[in-house]
Design a protein around this motif. Structure first.
Motif, PDB file in Angstrom:
ATOM      1  N   SER A  91      12.023  37.315  56.498  1.00 55.80           N
ATOM      2  CA  SER A  91      12.897  38.101  57.365  1.00 55.80           C
ATOM      3  C   SER A  91      14.021  37.246  57.970  1.00 55.80           C
ATOM      4  N   THR A  92      14.140  35.996  57.537  1.00 57.15           N
ATOM      5  CA  THR A  92      15.170  35.099  58.053  1.00 57.15           C
ATOM      6  C   THR A  92      16.436  35.193  57.217  1.00 57.15           C
ATOM      7  N   LEU A  93      17.575  35.365  57.895  1.00 56.62           N
ATOM      8  CA  LEU A  93      18.870  35.481  57.229  1.00 56.62           C
ATOM      9  C   LEU A  93      19.793  34.348  57.655  1.00 56.62           C
ATOM     10  N   ILE A  94      20.513  33.821  56.679  1.00 54.07           N
ATOM     11  CA  ILE A  94      21.539  32.820  56.928  1.00 54.07           C
ATOM     12  C   ILE A  94      22.775  33.245  56.156  1.00 54.07           C
ATOM     13  N   GLY A  95      23.910  33.269  56.818  1.00 55.14           N
ATOM     14  CA  GLY A  95      25.174  33.512  56.145  1.00 55.14           C
ATOM     15  C   GLY A  95      25.860  32.178  55.916  1.00 55.14           C
ATOM     16  N   LEU A  96      26.320  31.939  54.700  1.00 52.05           N
ATOM     17  CA  LEU A  96      27.064  30.720  54.369  1.00 52.05           C
ATOM     18  C   LEU A  96      28.516  31.123  54.126  1.00 52.05           C
ATOM     19  N   PHE A  97      29.435  30.584  54.910  1.00 53.87           N
ATOM     20  CA  PHE A  97      30.841  30.974  54.849  1.00 53.87           C
ATOM     21  C   PHE A  97      31.701  29.730  54.688  1.00 53.87           C
ATOM     22  N   GLN A  98      32.467  29.675  53.620  1.00 58.34           N
ATOM     23  CA  GLN A  98      33.334  28.533  53.371  1.00 58.34           C
ATOM     24  C   GLN A  98      34.780  28.896  53.704  1.00 58.34           C
ATOM     25  N   GLY A  99      35.360  28.168  54.666  1.00 57.96           N
ATOM     26  CA  GLY A  99      36.761  28.346  55.014  1.00 57.96           C
ATOM     27  C   GLY A  99      37.091  29.609  55.783  1.00 57.96           C
ATOM     28  N   MET A 100      36.112  30.287  56.335  1.00 59.22           N
ATOM     29  CA  MET A 100      36.387  31.543  57.042  1.00 59.22           C
ATOM     30  C   MET A 100      36.465  31.372  58.551  1.00 59.22           C
TER      31      MET A 100
END
Length: 169
Positions: A91-100
């Motif tokens: 149930s663990t979420l991680i968002g990976l965002f490059q350059g945002m």
């Protein structure tokens, strides 16, 4: 014969006393749990915030994807070409965002569960905004109260951590 009868009677009394004590002790935590529940906020006092994730600002999306896959995360949404991935482990979420964006952000998605599925009931981001302002929380960006549907608000906690409420529906 009397000795056998007394032994059996003693065992029955011991068993009965043990049973009584076990049931009495087992009920004690229920009472303390009940007391704890009454001191915590009710659903009306709190917010239904939806899915929670940490949105990480990453330098190399491919390297970050590989790293989090080694921790057991799998891609739930997003695309490398769009410079972001949403990864999940249970149930663990991680968002990976490059350059945002520059720093990492705590993210809540009103209306979604941790699988990106619509929740039957949730607090609209505008309702959350009204309540935060009523509680004298300063917002860094606000949703237009005249609109419905997708919208977002942002704020910063006392330690400078960014918090995003991002409603997609």
């Amino acid at each position: 014969m009397k000795r056998t009868s007394l032994t059996i009677l003693g065992l029955v009394l011991s068993f009965g006393l043990g049973f009584f004590i076990q049931n009495t002790v087992a009920k004690q935590p229920e009472k303390s749990t009940l007391l704890q529940k009454t001191t915590q906020p009710t659903a009306k006092e709190g917010f239904k915030l939806g899915a929670f994730s940490v949105s990480l600002s990453v330098k190399d999306l491919k390297a970050s994807k590989q790293f989090y896959e080694s921790l057991g995360f799998t891609v739930l949404a997003g695309k490398m070409e769009q410079h972001y991935l949403i990864m999940k482990n249970e149930s663990t979420l991680i968002g990976l965002f490059q350059g945002m964006f520059e720093n990492s952000i705590l993210t809540f998605n009103p209306g979604w569960d941790e699988n990106g599925k619509n929740l039957a009931t949730f607090d609209d981001v505008r309702t959350i905004q009204r309540q935060l302002k009523k509680n004298n929380i300063q917002l860094t960006s606000e949703a237009d109260l005249k609109t419905t549907g997708p919208a977002s608000i942002t704020l910063t906690d006392p330690d400078g951590n960014a918090i995003l409420f991002d409603q997609h529906r």
